[in-house]
Enzyme design. Structure first.
Site, PDB file in Angstrom:
ATOM      1  N   TYR A   1      -3.818  -8.983  15.820  1.00  0.00           N
ATOM      2  CA  TYR A   1      -2.793  -8.499  16.745  1.00  0.00           C
ATOM      3  C   TYR A   1      -2.733  -9.375  17.991  1.00  0.00           C
ATOM      4  O   TYR A   1      -1.776  -9.291  18.757  1.00  0.00           O
ATOM      5  CB  TYR A   1      -3.099  -7.039  17.126  1.00  0.00           C
ATOM      6  CG  TYR A   1      -3.152  -6.156  15.897  1.00  0.00           C
ATOM      7  CD1 TYR A   1      -1.976  -5.726  15.296  1.00  0.00           C
ATOM      8  CD2 TYR A   1      -4.360  -5.814  15.302  1.00  0.00           C
ATOM      9  CE1 TYR A   1      -2.003  -4.966  14.136  1.00  0.00           C
ATOM     10  CE2 TYR A   1      -4.412  -5.054  14.146  1.00  0.00           C
ATOM     11  CZ  TYR A   1      -3.233  -4.631  13.567  1.00  0.00           C
ATOM     12  OH  TYR A   1      -3.263  -3.896  12.412  1.00  0.00           O
TER      13      TYR A   1
ATOM     14  N   CYS B   1       0.858  -1.182   0.000  1.00  0.00           N
ATOM     15  CA  CYS B   1       0.000   0.000   0.000  1.00  0.00           C
ATOM     16  C   CYS B   1       0.890   1.226   0.000  1.00  0.00           C
ATOM     17  O   CYS B   1       2.090   1.130   0.263  1.00  0.00           O
ATOM     18  CB  CYS B   1      -0.933   0.009   1.207  1.00  0.00           C
ATOM     19  SG  CYS B   1      -2.297   1.186   1.009  1.00  0.00           S
TER      20      CYS B   1
ATOM     21  N   CYS C   1      -0.150   4.314   1.572  1.00  0.00           N
ATOM     22  CA  CYS C   1      -0.553   5.357   2.530  1.00  0.00           C
ATOM     23  C   CYS C   1       0.538   5.691   3.551  1.00  0.00           C
ATOM     24  O   CYS C   1       0.708   6.849   3.918  1.00  0.00           O
ATOM     25  CB  CYS C   1      -1.873   5.005   3.211  1.00  0.00           C
ATOM     26  SG  CYS C   1      -1.859   3.457   4.125  1.00  0.00           S
TER      27      CYS C   1
ATOM     28  N   GLU D   1     -16.480  -7.085  -5.877  1.00  0.00           N
ATOM     29  CA  GLU D   1     -15.052  -6.797  -5.645  1.00  0.00           C
ATOM     30  C   GLU D   1     -14.244  -8.100  -5.576  1.00  0.00           C
ATOM     31  O   GLU D   1     -13.155  -8.194  -6.136  1.00  0.00           O
ATOM     32  CB  GLU D   1     -14.859  -6.036  -4.321  1.00  0.00           C
ATOM     33  CG  GLU D   1     -15.371  -4.610  -4.323  1.00  0.00           C
ATOM     34  CD  GLU D   1     -14.400  -3.636  -4.994  1.00  0.00           C
ATOM     35  OE1 GLU D   1     -13.316  -4.057  -5.422  1.00  0.00           O
ATOM     36  OE2 GLU D   1     -14.751  -2.437  -5.087  1.00  0.00           O
TER      37      GLU D   1
ATOM     38  N   ARG E   1      -4.021   3.662  12.211  1.00  0.00           N
ATOM     39  CA  ARG E   1      -3.445   4.847  11.559  1.00  0.00           C
ATOM     40  C   ARG E   1      -2.479   5.566  12.497  1.00  0.00           C
ATOM     41  O   ARG E   1      -1.556   6.226  12.040  1.00  0.00           O
ATOM     42  CB  ARG E   1      -4.561   5.738  11.039  1.00  0.00           C
ATOM     43  CG  ARG E   1      -5.301   5.031   9.903  1.00  0.00           C
ATOM     44  CD  ARG E   1      -6.443   5.803   9.328  1.00  0.00           C
ATOM     45  NE  ARG E   1      -7.177   4.962   8.377  1.00  0.00           N
ATOM     46  CZ  ARG E   1      -8.369   5.255   7.888  1.00  0.00           C
ATOM     47  NH1 ARG E   1      -8.974   6.370   8.259  1.00  0.00           N
ATOM     48  NH2 ARG E   1      -8.953   4.436   7.043  1.00  0.00           N
TER      49      ARG E   1
ATOM     50  N   LYS F   1     -12.351  -7.384   5.423  1.00  0.00           N
ATOM     51  CA  LYS F   1     -11.799  -6.532   6.465  1.00  0.00           C
ATOM     52  C   LYS F   1     -12.715  -5.348   6.729  1.00  0.00           C
ATOM     53  O   LYS F   1     -13.146  -4.735   5.749  1.00  0.00           O
ATOM     54  CB  LYS F   1     -10.441  -6.059   5.977  1.00  0.00           C
ATOM     55  CG  LYS F   1      -9.748  -5.092   6.860  1.00  0.00           C
ATOM     56  CD  LYS F   1      -8.459  -4.682   6.226  1.00  0.00           C
ATOM     57  CE  LYS F   1      -7.905  -3.508   6.987  1.00  0.00           C
ATOM     58  NZ  LYS F   1      -6.837  -2.890   6.290  1.00  0.00           N
TER      59      LYS F   1
ATOM     60  N   CYS G   1      -3.934   6.179  -0.063  1.00  0.00           N
ATOM     61  CA  CYS G   1      -3.428   4.889  -0.556  1.00  0.00           C
ATOM     62  C   CYS G   1      -3.034   4.945  -2.034  1.00  0.00           C
ATOM     63  O   CYS G   1      -2.563   3.951  -2.584  1.00  0.00           O
ATOM     64  CB  CYS G   1      -4.469   3.802  -0.329  1.00  0.00           C
ATOM     65  SG  CYS G   1      -4.944   3.638   1.409  1.00  0.00           S
TER      66      CYS G   1
ATOM     67  N   ARG H   1     -11.149   7.914   3.057  1.00  0.00           N
ATOM     68  CA  ARG H   1     -10.865   6.860   2.086  1.00  0.00           C
ATOM     69  C   ARG H   1     -12.138   6.341   1.409  1.00  0.00           C
ATOM     70  O   ARG H   1     -12.156   5.255   0.856  1.00  0.00           O
ATOM     71  CB  ARG H   1     -10.152   5.698   2.767  1.00  0.00           C
ATOM     72  CG  ARG H   1      -8.866   6.046   3.479  1.00  0.00           C
ATOM     73  CD  ARG H   1      -7.897   4.889   3.481  1.00  0.00           C
ATOM     74  NE  ARG H   1      -6.914   4.905   4.552  1.00  0.00           N
ATOM     75  CZ  ARG H   1      -5.866   5.712   4.602  1.00  0.00           C
ATOM     76  NH1 ARG H   1      -5.686   6.618   3.673  1.00  0.00           N
ATOM     77  NH2 ARG H   1      -5.019   5.624   5.619  1.00  0.00           N
TER      78      ARG H   1
ATOM     79  N   SER I   1      -7.378  -3.154  14.007  1.00  0.00           N
ATOM     80  CA  SER I   1      -6.900  -2.480  15.207  1.00  0.00           C
ATOM     81  C   SER I   1      -8.022  -2.101  16.170  1.00  0.00           C
ATOM     82  O   SER I   1      -7.902  -2.302  17.378  1.00  0.00           O
ATOM     83  CB  SER I   1      -6.102  -1.242  14.797  1.00  0.00           C
ATOM     84  OG  SER I   1      -6.870  -0.419  13.937  1.00  0.00           O
TER      85      SER I   1
ATOM     86  N   LYS J   1     -12.747  -4.562   1.340  1.00  0.00           N
ATOM     87  CA  LYS J   1     -12.237  -3.720   2.412  1.00  0.00           C
ATOM     88  C   LYS J   1     -13.163  -2.530   2.586  1.00  0.00           C
ATOM     89  O   LYS J   1     -13.323  -1.712   1.674  1.00  0.00           O
ATOM     90  CB  LYS J   1     -10.826  -3.259   2.075  1.00  0.00           C
ATOM     91  CG  LYS J   1     -10.241  -2.335   3.124  1.00  0.00           C
ATOM     92  CD  LYS J   1      -8.779  -2.062   2.874  1.00  0.00           C
ATOM     93  CE  LYS J   1      -8.250  -1.044   3.865  1.00  0.00           C
ATOM     94  NZ  LYS J   1      -6.844  -0.736   3.636  1.00  0.00           N
TER      95      LYS J   1
END
Ligand code: PBG
Length: 335
Positions: A324, A127, A129, A244, A216, A259, A137, A228, A285, A206
């Protein structure tokens, strides 16, 4: 009454309470969660012995490459087969040149990981970004009226990034930008450079999501203006996700991703049912930090709620979960 409706079709069936032992329950369990399905995301920046805590993600740090090796080793030894790398470059610019530099932070770290831990699956996020001065992005045209994301010029850069990752030894490239046609562009570039065998995991569905907030901070990729929404999907749409995914598969994606995960389990299930493809879900996150914050207050049981929510992702059809909490889960699931 209710039982009659359910069991009426089986005239000999009598509901009754059976002896339920742990072994018996394990024998008929439908969905399992184990470390081998998990991928640990890691944030890497220049330096050595550096562990810079991300305040909005307790337990997550920006790491220097040597610390990435340490973290990846612990995860691998606990049973987590792979990591996905996000880079934080020393300098950002309007061409995202740090994203494809031969000696860029991700490229260097991949080489190091491959040398130190050859068996570890190393995935690289493709990516722009984190590398763009404006935090978007793709390439941005600053017109007189309002800034515009330029889809096609972004594809050339993304393809270059993917090739640079493959050259460094990445096992799997994962484009997360959501520009149209990026999978085809990346596939073509990889094939053209002799990397026909490097697979693509596309962030196919996404969503434009508030759940990315803490990321971020971690990746230092907050857009300087706008949002975005012109390239990520609207939370209300399901059919669009199917289009998609179909598009990315047609362009050559080998694994498809949905996601965020928990708020989009219906999408995971529909994608899995419709395409029967290797399917990944990204527990992002915000999902992680919400559980951490509530656990710190003693409002929820961190271990139980983390296992339950990841099990739900597997039940919805996810073969792979990027999370995570991968290391914690690996330890808990063993114990
Ligand atoms: C980059 C990217 C994002 C995430 C993964 N890759 C952020 C975004 O799109 O703003 C989010 C991951 C997370 O929240 O954990 N495009």
């Amino acid at each position: 009454m209710q039982n009659d409706a359910v069991y009426g079709q089986y005239p000999n069936f009598r509901p009754r309470r059976l002896r339920s032992t742990r072994a018996l329950r394990a024998l008929i369990v439908e969905t399992e969660l184990s470390a081998r399905h998990l991928i640990l995301p890691l944030f890497v920046r220049a330096g050595s012995k550096l562990r810079e805590p991300v305040l909005s993600m307790p337990g997550v740090c920006q790491l220097s490459p040597d610390e990435v090796v340490r973290e990846a080793t612990l995860a691998y030894e606990a049973g987590v087969p792979g990591v996905i790398l996000f880079g934080i470059p020393e300098r950002k610019d309007a061409k995202a040149s740090g994203a494809y530099a031969r000696n860029g932070i991700v490229q260097r770290t991949v080489r190091l990981l491959k040398a130190e831990l050859p068996e570890l699956l190393v995935i690289t996020d493709v990516c722009l970004c984190e590398y763009m001065s404006h935090g978007h992005c793709g390439v941005v045209e600053h017109g007189a009226a309002s800034p515009r994301i330029l889809n096609d010029p972004s594809l050339k850069i993304l393809a270059r990034v993917a090739v640079s990752h493959a050259e460094a030894g990445s096992d799997l490239v994962a484009p997360s930008d959501m520009m149209d046609g990026r999978v085809r562009a990346i596939r073509g570039a990889l094939d053209g450079q002799g990397f026909e065998d490097v697979p693509i995991m596309s962030y196919a569905a996404k969503y434009a999501s508030a759940f990315y907030g803490p990321f971020r901070d971690a990746a230092e990729s907050v857009p300087k203006f706008g949002d975005r929404r012109s390239y990520q999907m609207d939370a209300g749409n399901t059919n669009e996700a199917m289009r998609e995914v179909a598009q990315d598969i047609a362009e050559g994606a080998d694994i498809i991703m949905v996601k965020p995960a928990l708020a989009y389990l219906d999408i995971v299930r529909r994608v899995k049912d419709q395409f029967q493809y290797p399917t990944a879900a990204y527990a992002v996150s915000g999902e992680y930090s919400m559980i951490k914050a509530a656990s710190e207050r003693g409002w929820v049981d961190e271990r139980a709620i983390t296992i339950e929510s990841h099990l739900a992702m597997r039940r919805a059809g996810a073969d792979i979960i990027l999370t995570y909490a991968a290391r914690d889960l690996a330890a808990w699931l063993k114990g």
